[in-house]
Design a protein around this motif. Structure first.
Motif, PDB file in Angstrom:
ATOM      1  N   UNK A 135     -37.507 -12.053 -35.853  1.00 18.36           N
ATOM      2  CA  UNK A 135     -38.287 -13.263 -36.004  1.00 18.36           C
ATOM      3  C   UNK A 135     -37.391 -14.464 -35.718  1.00 18.36           C
ATOM      4  N   UNK A 136     -37.977 -15.619 -35.712  1.00 14.42           N
ATOM      5  CA  UNK A 136     -37.232 -16.825 -35.346  1.00 14.42           C
ATOM      6  C   UNK A 136     -36.050 -17.090 -36.259  1.00 14.42           C
ATOM      7  N   UNK A 137     -36.146 -16.678 -37.518  1.00 14.51           N
ATOM      8  CA  UNK A 137     -35.056 -16.922 -38.472  1.00 14.51           C
ATOM      9  C   UNK A 137     -34.097 -15.752 -38.573  1.00 14.51           C
ATOM     10  N   UNK A 138     -34.261 -14.746 -37.721  1.00 14.87           N
ATOM     11  CA  UNK A 138     -33.331 -13.634 -37.697  1.00 14.87           C
ATOM     12  C   UNK A 138     -33.758 -12.406 -38.468  1.00 14.87           C
ATOM     13  N   UNK A 139     -34.873 -12.454 -39.228  1.00  7.37           N
ATOM     14  CA  UNK A 139     -35.337 -11.253 -39.920  1.00  7.37           C
ATOM     15  C   UNK A 139     -35.636 -10.180 -38.880  1.00  7.37           C
ATOM     16  N   UNK A 140     -35.087  -8.988 -39.110  1.00  6.29           N
ATOM     17  CA  UNK A 140     -35.276  -7.913 -38.142  1.00  6.29           C
ATOM     18  C   UNK A 140     -36.633  -7.254 -38.347  1.00  6.29           C
ATOM     19  N   UNK A 141     -37.305  -6.992 -37.244  1.00  5.76           N
ATOM     20  CA  UNK A 141     -38.597  -6.319 -37.231  1.00  5.76           C
ATOM     21  C   UNK A 141     -38.409  -4.943 -36.604  1.00  5.76           C
ATOM     22  N   UNK A 143     -51.735  -2.498 -32.897  1.00  4.08           N
ATOM     23  CA  UNK A 143     -51.571  -3.708 -32.093  1.00  4.08           C
ATOM     24  C   UNK A 143     -50.181  -3.736 -31.454  1.00  4.08           C
ATOM     25  N   UNK A 144     -50.028  -4.323 -30.274  1.00  4.60           N
ATOM     26  CA  UNK A 144     -48.733  -4.316 -29.582  1.00  4.60           C
ATOM     27  C   UNK A 144     -47.684  -5.135 -30.332  1.00  4.60           C
ATOM     28  N   UNK A 145     -46.432  -4.829 -30.043  1.00  2.33           N
ATOM     29  CA  UNK A 145     -45.315  -5.480 -30.718  1.00  2.33           C
ATOM     30  C   UNK A 145     -45.363  -6.996 -30.555  1.00  2.33           C
ATOM     31  N   UNK A 146     -45.649  -7.470 -29.385  1.00  2.00           N
ATOM     32  CA  UNK A 146     -45.633  -8.920 -29.150  1.00  2.00           C
ATOM     33  C   UNK A 146     -46.635  -9.627 -30.058  1.00  2.00           C
ATOM     34  N   UNK A 147     -47.808  -9.043 -30.214  1.00  2.00           N
ATOM     35  CA  UNK A 147     -48.824  -9.650 -31.069  1.00  2.00           C
ATOM     36  C   UNK A 147     -48.394  -9.603 -32.536  1.00  2.00           C
ATOM     37  N   UNK A 148     -47.888  -8.460 -32.956  1.00  2.00           N
ATOM     38  CA  UNK A 148     -47.455  -8.306 -34.344  1.00  2.00           C
ATOM     39  C   UNK A 148     -46.317  -9.272 -34.657  1.00  2.00           C
ATOM     40  N   UNK A 149     -45.370  -9.364 -33.744  1.00  2.00           N
ATOM     41  CA  UNK A 149     -44.241 -10.266 -33.980  1.00  2.00           C
ATOM     42  C   UNK A 149     -44.705 -11.710 -34.089  1.00  2.00           C
ATOM     43  N   UNK A 150     -45.627 -12.106 -33.235  1.00  2.00           N
ATOM     44  CA  UNK A 150     -46.115 -13.491 -33.260  1.00  2.00           C
ATOM     45  C   UNK A 150     -46.795 -13.807 -34.591  1.00  2.00           C
ATOM     46  N   UNK A 151     -47.596 -12.876 -35.075  1.00  2.00           N
ATOM     47  CA  UNK A 151     -48.286 -13.096 -36.352  1.00  2.00           C
ATOM     48  C   UNK A 151     -47.277 -13.176 -37.485  1.00  2.00           C
ATOM     49  N   UNK A 152     -46.309 -12.255 -37.502  1.00  2.00           N
ATOM     50  CA  UNK A 152     -45.296 -12.267 -38.558  1.00  2.00           C
ATOM     51  C   UNK A 152     -44.415 -13.514 -38.472  1.00  2.00           C
ATOM     52  N   UNK A 153     -44.152 -13.957 -37.283  1.00  2.00           N
ATOM     53  CA  UNK A 153     -43.306 -15.141 -37.122  1.00  2.00           C
ATOM     54  C   UNK A 153     -43.972 -16.375 -37.718  1.00  2.00           C
ATOM     55  N   UNK A 154     -45.306 -16.439 -37.612  1.00  2.00           N
ATOM     56  CA  UNK A 154     -46.010 -17.577 -38.200  1.00  2.00           C
ATOM     57  C   UNK A 154     -45.909 -17.545 -39.722  1.00  2.00           C
ATOM     58  N   UNK A 155     -45.852 -16.353 -40.292  1.00  2.00           N
ATOM     59  CA  UNK A 155     -45.784 -16.258 -41.738  1.00  2.00           C
ATOM     60  C   UNK A 155     -44.385 -16.326 -42.301  1.00  2.00           C
ATOM     61  N   UNK A 156     -43.398 -15.777 -41.556  1.00  2.00           N
ATOM     62  CA  UNK A 156     -42.050 -15.641 -42.116  1.00  2.00           C
ATOM     63  C   UNK A 156     -40.951 -16.293 -41.277  1.00  2.00           C
ATOM     64  N   UNK A 157     -41.242 -16.716 -40.071  1.00  2.00           N
ATOM     65  CA  UNK A 157     -40.204 -17.120 -39.138  1.00  2.00           C
ATOM     66  C   UNK A 157     -39.414 -18.349 -39.528  1.00  2.00           C
ATOM     67  N   UNK A 158     -39.965 -19.226 -40.386  1.00  2.00           N
ATOM     68  CA  UNK A 158     -39.230 -20.424 -40.796  1.00  2.00           C
ATOM     69  C   UNK A 158     -38.705 -20.319 -42.230  1.00  2.00           C
ATOM     70  N   UNK A 159     -38.686 -19.113 -42.753  1.00  2.00           N
ATOM     71  CA  UNK A 159     -38.218 -18.888 -44.125  1.00  2.00           C
ATOM     72  C   UNK A 159     -36.692 -18.880 -44.127  1.00  2.00           C
TER      73      UNK A 159
END
Length: 949
Positions: free
Chosen positions: A505-511, A691-707
């Motif tokens: 994710x944007x903040x480095x959390x590994x997916x 769901x594909x990785x790109x979609x899942x990552x985008x959704x998770x990034x909105x929830x956790x990416x700036x944490x």
């Protein structure tokens, strides 16, 4: 929706982020979810009456084989209670053409999900096998259907009678373990089909003769009294000739007669009190209601869920959250084929007058009957129900997969597709229909049972009779006559473990991600490097309380609003803890992924830790600890864990924690734990989704990416050297227990990142499977136990070896002696044999496709691989690893780490019965009370004002 803003005083600024807006997004309509539930099938019937249903599912090279017989405890006459369940066990002991244990030829082919169950209405047997082993499974099932009685000897009967009686003791030995007998006896007359439970009585089991059980079999287990379902990598064209080949020559037998059943109505309300070894009073109110085929069934199901089956149920909101009169409540409809039971239950908060709780239960029910449920409550129940079916139907077999849905519909309603009608009926419910059904049935007199703490009254089933010696066989087993014997296995298809991908994710959390598209479900786990090892040393229980309160309100949603939001999405969001990891998990229909992730992130990032919720949940945890200390397993686990791991952080794993410490925990303690351990720099996210990785990552990034993390992170410290253990027996006195729980443990010097495949494969023959020496000795040969086994308890920094066995009380000492002999012989004079080696290797390899059939199993494997520093393709390459193992290698490895002389033993049982048996074993025996296990006397529950209307 009403949102209650929670106070934030004292919360560090870094813990706050902008509200994620989970409450705004609209969930997918129930109708959309319903359309995704489909199990197409074909069916045919043999000349002898066997009905066969076939469902094709090619997602994995496995087939679920499920045989349902139209015989259950409701068919048992007086004096023959428990016969259907006893015969379920007898049918696993081999047949005329497949002598020996039924599990052996199944294990050889890598069968998974194999078992049998008996209910009031039916007996079923099931196994999931590699597609290439389908013919073998059909041979085995047909042989016990058509060629069984000749294999049943007096010795076999005595053996399985003993196993069943120990299964009964094991259940009876639990807190509230006798309640089921009172409920069915209170609601249903004893001489009616539902007037006794499937386990039966000790006396009837003792009276069962060889002639009795053979007559019982001949009367009920013919092909025309059965349904066979095949679900998975098979089609009807392939299945039909195989079924004809193996089942076609079995003669038609008698058909079970459907007993006459009417819903009884009590003449007047009945209130009874019973005593048990319990830490909290339980009140349960019960009504006999119609069964699953009645038009009111769906309405009663929905009504029960609204009343006490949702996290936001009427009872939870009133009695647990607001009034704090109870620590746990539930309500629900139990549907049997011809009758049902509606139950309301409350575990009273210690210190509260049970009469107040009973009165409030009546008042809440009366209000529900007067006003009925709301449309929103019904929609939430419907969404949860459909989402649960979608999850369950990913599996082709087992206890609740697609084979179960088809078989149940066929047997009970003559309609394999009945599951669709059930969902349609739930989806069609309205406030008016639910109110009408509830009024029709729940305004009748109730049977109320209150369970209070005290010495149990004597009862027949609690009397432990002298162990029945296995008599010499009264007859020689009939030799099989079927040509060809057990079929060989065809060419097996190996495991296709999904490719594991990693992103950040944007903040480095590994997916860590894998794609599975068998069902439209996304499962995610937010895993923190914490676990029991991170609990606060002088405040054990901090982690559990932190997790429990996190789920009871965020900065924008109070506990009720949070639960309602989950339910509208059909999402399951929960918490978990292992020795090494603390987890928040989510499972949701993928159509609702975006709002569910927003809610998931809100729980993880913005817990409110409101003082009121901390106090309430703390009281619940204290009550849970007290109940834990009335449970054999709860007591035993606390003692053995402290003895084996007390000098490492793993020794902090003490169930609900230290009651004195928990009683003193504050909001600040929980915030401190969350900020030190449940933070983004200690987190990884594991996902399995369609769901594909790109979609899942985008959704998770909105929830956790700036944490972002703030402040110092928690640190674990493991010792480099450990204090040696002195072998001994610790006896936890639990008076009048009909069964003893035996636990044993030994340090091995191993840790989870070692090559545990070597040790686990070797242990398969010692304690790791049903056919292991430990289980076969105590259960099948001596029939002193319902089940026994041993395993390496794998964690990141340790892997001790542990044994567990529940045994009848009068055989506690001899059971320990037997366990000592089994282990000693295995590592010295009688190591793993070539046959056991072949079963472990072949069974392990062949079981892989079935073991990873579901997304949940894949998700668990991904987390375990990461924890133990295995490569992501570990299971994709494990067949090669198995193939490289040798018998001498396994025997040398396990002999080098297991030594029975180093075992520490814990026994939870009745000291007056058990201690004389232990004194002769040559080990020091230390007797402790149950109260001393947690440093009690029990800490009083923190007072909270109870509000009664």
């Amino acid at each position: 929706m009403s949102l209650k803003l929670l106070a934030l005083a004292g919360v560090a600024t870094a813990a706050l982020v902008a509200p994620v807006g989970a409450q705004v997004a609209k969930p997918a309509p129930v109708a959309t979810l319903v359309t995704s539930v489909d199990i197409p099938y074909q069916q045919f019937t043999l000349k002898n009456g066997l009905r066969v249903i076939v469902h094709t599912d090619r997602k994995a090279p496995v087939v679920a084989v499920s045989v349902w017989y139209d015989v259950g405890s409701k068919h048992e006459p007086q004096g023959r209670t428990g016969f259907a369940h006893l015969f379920e066990h007898l049918m696993f002991n081999g047949s005329e053409n497949a002598p020996g244990d039924f599990f052996a030829p199944l294990k050889e082919v890598g069968a998974t999900d194999f078992n049998g169950t008996t209910s009031f209405d039916r007996t079923n047997y099931f196994e999931t096998v590699p597609a290439a082993a389908l013919e073998r499974a059909l041979f085995l099932e047909s042989d016990r259907m058509g060629h069984l009685t000749g294999a049943i000897t007096q010795g076999v009967l005595d053996e399985q009678r003993g196993v069943v009686q120990n299964e009964k003791r094991q259940g009876d030995n639990q807190p509230y373990g006798l309640v089921q007998y009172k409920l069915f006896g209170g609601l249903f007359p004893a001489d009616t089909p539902y007037g006794h439970t499937p386990i039966g009585s000790m006396a009837d089991l003792d009276r069962a003769s060889l002639a009795d059980v053979k007559d019982w079999f001949r009367s009920h287990y013919g092909p025309n009294n059965a349904v066979l379902v095949l679900a998975g990598d098979v089609d009807a064209a392939t299945a039909k000739p195989l079924v004809e080949k193996y089942f076609g020559d079995i003669k038609t037998g008698p058909k079970s007669v459907l007993p006459t059943v009417t819903v009884p109505t009590l003449a007047a309300p009945v209130n009874e009190v019973m005593k048990d070894r319990v830490a909290a009073v339980m009140i349960t109110k019960n009504w006999a209601v119609p069964g699953m085929l009645d038009p009111d069934a769906a309405a009663l199901d929905v009504g029960g869920t609204v009343l006490g089956g949702l996290a936001s149920s009427r009872l939870d909101n009133a009695l647990v959250r607001k009034e704090k009169l109870a620590v746990n409540v539930s309500a629900g409809y139990s549907d049997m084929a011809q009758i049902g039971m509606f139950t309301i239950r409350a575990i009273v908060r210690p210190g509260v007058d049970p009469a107040v709780v009973s009165k409030r239960l009546d008042e809440i029910l009366a209000d529900f009957l007067k006003t009925g449920p709301t449309a929103d409550e019904i929609q939430r129940v419907q969404t949860q129900a459909v989402a649960g079916r979608i999850r369950g139907y990913e599996s082709v077999g087992g206890f609740g997969g697609k084979a179960v849905a088809l078989a149940g519909g066929a047997l009970y309603a003559n309609d394999p597709g009945r599951y669709k009608k059930e969902l349609a009926a739930i989806a069609a419910q309205t406030p008016a229909s639910v109110k009408a059904a509830a009024t029709r049935w729940l305004t009748r007199p109730a049977y109320t049972l209150t369970v209070v703490d005290g010495e149990r009254d004597k009862y027949e089933e609690a009397v432990v009779p002298p162990a029945v010696a296995v008599k010499p066989a009264a007859e020689t087993p009939v030799k099989g006559t079927r040509a060809g014997g057990i079929p060989a296995v065809g060419t097996l298809t190996g495991l296709a473990f999904p490719a594991v991908e990693r992103a950040r994710l944007s903040n480095g959390i590994e997916l860590v991600y894998a794609r599975r598209d068998a069902v439209p479900i996304t499962q995610a786990v937010l895993s923190f490097d914490a676990g029991y090892a991170a609990d606060v040393a002088d405040k054990l229980g901090t982690q559990q309380l932190t997790l429990s309160v996190m789920d009871e309100g965020t900065r924008t949603l109070d506990g009720i609003a949070l639960a309602e939001a989950r339910e509208r999405l059909g999402a399951s969001i929960g918490t978990g803890t292992s020795l090494d990891r603390t987890t928040l998990s989510m499972s949701v229909p993928s159509a609702n992924l975006t709002p569910a992730v927003a809610l998931f992130a809100d729980i993880a990032r913005n817990p409110a830790f409101a003082d009121e919720e901390v106090g309430r949940v703390r009281n619940q945890q204290l009550a849970g600890i007290q109940q834990e200390l009335t449970s054999p397993q709860g007591l035993g686990n606390r003692v053995i864990g402290k003895l084996i791991n007390g000098d490492t952080p793993y020794g902090k794993a003490m169930g609900g924690g230290d009651p004195k410490a928990v009683a003193a925990l504050t909001r600040a303690d929980l915030i401190a734990f969350q900020q030190a351990w449940l933070r983004p720099d200690k987190a990884k996210i594991f996902v399995v989704s369609d769901r594909p990785l790109a979609e899942v990552r985008a959704v998770l990034d909105r929830g956790f990416g700036d944490w972002t993390a703030q402040g110092p992170a928690g640190v674990k410290s493991f010792p480099t050297t450990r204090t040696p253990l002195t072998p001994k027996i610790v006896l936890v006195d639990r008076p009048n227990s009909p069964q003893s729980l035996i636990l044993a443990g030994q340090r091995t010097g191993l840790k989870g990142s070692d090559d545990m495949l070597v040790f686990n494969t070797a242990n398969d023959a010692l304690g790791g499977s049903f056919l292991s020496r430990i289980n076969m000795d105590l259960r099948e040969e001596k029939h002193w136990s319902y089940g026994a086994g041993g395993r390496f308890q794998t964690a990141a920094f340790d892997a001790p070896y542990g044994i567990s066995a529940g045994v009848q009380a009068d055989k506690t000492g001899p059971s320990i002696t037997a366990l000592q002999q089994d282990v000693t012989q295995f590592v010295t004079t009688k190591p793993m044999t070539q046959t056991e080696f072949g079963l472990a290797i072949d069974g392990g390899i062949r079981a892989l496709p079935g073991s990873f059939e579901t997304s949940g199993a894949v998700l668990g494997a991904m987390q375990q691989n990461d924890l133990l520093k295995r490569p992501d393709d570990y299971y994709a390459t494990i067949t090669r690893r198995y193939g490289a193992l040798t018998l001498p290698q396994l025997n040398t490895a396990i002999a080098g780490v297991i030594d029975v002389k180093k075992f520490t033993w814990v026994v939870v049982g009745d000291a007056k019965t058990v201690k004389p048996q232990l004194d002769s074993l040559g080990l020091p025996v230390e007797v402790v009370s149950a109260a001393s296990v947690a440093g009690l006397p029990v800490v009083p529950v923190t007072p909270l004002a109870a509000k009664a209307k």
